[in-house]
Design a protein around this motif. Structure first.
Motif, PDB file in Angstrom:
ATOM      1  N   ARG A  79      46.479  55.413  22.093  1.00 13.65           N
ATOM      2  CA  ARG A  79      47.297  56.616  22.325  1.00 13.65           C
ATOM      3  C   ARG A  79      46.382  57.834  22.325  1.00 13.65           C
ATOM      4  N   LYS A  80      46.663  58.764  23.217  1.00 12.66           N
ATOM      5  CA  LYS A  80      45.885  59.999  23.206  1.00 12.66           C
ATOM      6  C   LYS A  80      46.823  61.182  22.940  1.00 12.66           C
ATOM      7  N   TYR A  81      46.290  62.168  22.263  1.00 11.15           N
ATOM      8  CA  TYR A  81      47.063  63.356  21.929  1.00 11.15           C
ATOM      9  C   TYR A  81      46.150  64.570  22.042  1.00 11.15           C
ATOM     10  N   VAL A  82      46.743  65.744  22.038  1.00 10.70           N
ATOM     11  CA  VAL A  82      46.029  67.003  22.307  1.00 10.70           C
ATOM     12  C   VAL A  82      45.782  67.734  20.994  1.00 10.70           C
ATOM     13  N   VAL A  83      44.559  68.159  20.798  1.00 19.79           N
ATOM     14  CA  VAL A  83      44.210  69.011  19.668  1.00 19.79           C
ATOM     15  C   VAL A  83      43.524  70.262  20.216  1.00 19.79           C
ATOM     16  N   THR A  84      43.545  71.324  19.464  1.00 20.91           N
ATOM     17  CA  THR A  84      42.883  72.576  19.869  1.00 20.91           C
ATOM     18  C   THR A  84      41.733  72.857  18.920  1.00 20.91           C
TER      19      THR A  84
END
Length: 253
Positions: free
Chosen positions: A154-159
């Motif tokens: 799974r991939k997710y977005v971080v800042t």
């Protein structure tokens, strides 16, 4: 009939009345009342117990070490095995007589011209090499594949903040002074107010983002070999003897 004659029967190949092989003779059972050999224990197979066959009417041929019986092979296979520690009880013997249709009054082998022998008071009614099969359980270990979990990708977005040093430039004004030349001296200047201006430039940093592919990621399954120790409970038979002076013959395996 001498013991030597009985010894010659042990290991002989028994055949039925049609000449079909039954098995090897393992023991001879002697009637305690008449002293006549009455029954023979025949090994009919590797994993089956010995079968009792009647010796009435049997014929032993020493030239090929064979014993011809007056019964058929199928009757032997279905015969009850009634061995109570090297002896046959009267009830069990009557059951065998009925199964083989043998007349108890003519069941001994001496009926056919052989001299009976009588065992001693402490001797069993069997003659031969008594044996028993000792068995034990063994662990049978096998493996089967089963589901133990699920893996996901799974991939997710971080800042995050990044600091980048960017080279920039800008213009600055400086005053340059030059001496008057002879050509300038010939002019008649007027005293007045005057101004000049120049446009100054400077680089302005513009920040923007762009999505670009950086790597390819996938799930890979590897098979890892390892050893595990399993524990189980098994049973086994032990053999011991009685009436033997040498205790070393006791089997405690």
């Amino acid at each position: 009939m001498s013991r030597q004659t009985l010894d010659s029967l042990i290991g002989a190949t028994a055949y039925d009345e049609r000449g079909e092989k039954i098995g090897k003779v393992k023991q001879i059972y002697i009637d305690n009342a008449t002293g006549s050999p009455t029954w023979a224990a025949v090994s009919t197979g590797l994993f089956s117990s010995d079968s009792l066959v009647p010796l009435a009417g049997a014929e032993h041929r020493a030239d090929d070490d064979s014993l011809s019986l007056h019964v058929d092979k199928e009757t032997v296979k279905s015969a009850p095995h009634r061995d109570e520690g090297g002896r046959i009880s009267p009830e069990s013997e009557q059951e065998l007589f009925r199964h083989y249709h043998v007349d108890p009054r003519a069941a001994g082998w001496n009926t056919y011209g052989r001299q009976p022998i009588r065992p001693g008071g402490d001797e069993p009614m069997t003659h031969g090499d008594p044996e028993m099969i000792r068995s034990e359980e063994q662990l049978r270990v096998a493996t089967e594949s089963e589901e133990v979990g699920t893996a996901r990708l799974r991939k997710y977005v971080v800042t995050e903040e990044q600091n980048v040093r960017v080279p920039v430039s800008h213009e600055e004004v400086r005053v340059e002074r030059e001496p008057i030349t002879d050509q300038d001296r010939g002019r008649r200047p007027e005293i007045s107010e005057e101004e000049r201006e120049v446009v100054l430039h400077a680089d302005r940093v513009q920040v923007d983002t762009e999505a670009v592919p950086v790597e390819r990621v996938r799930l890979a399954v590897d098979e890892v070999d390892e050893e595990r120790t399993v524990t189980g409970t098994v049973r086994k038979e032990q053999v011991e003897t009685e009436g033997i002076e040498d205790d070393r013959r006791r089997d405690k395996r």
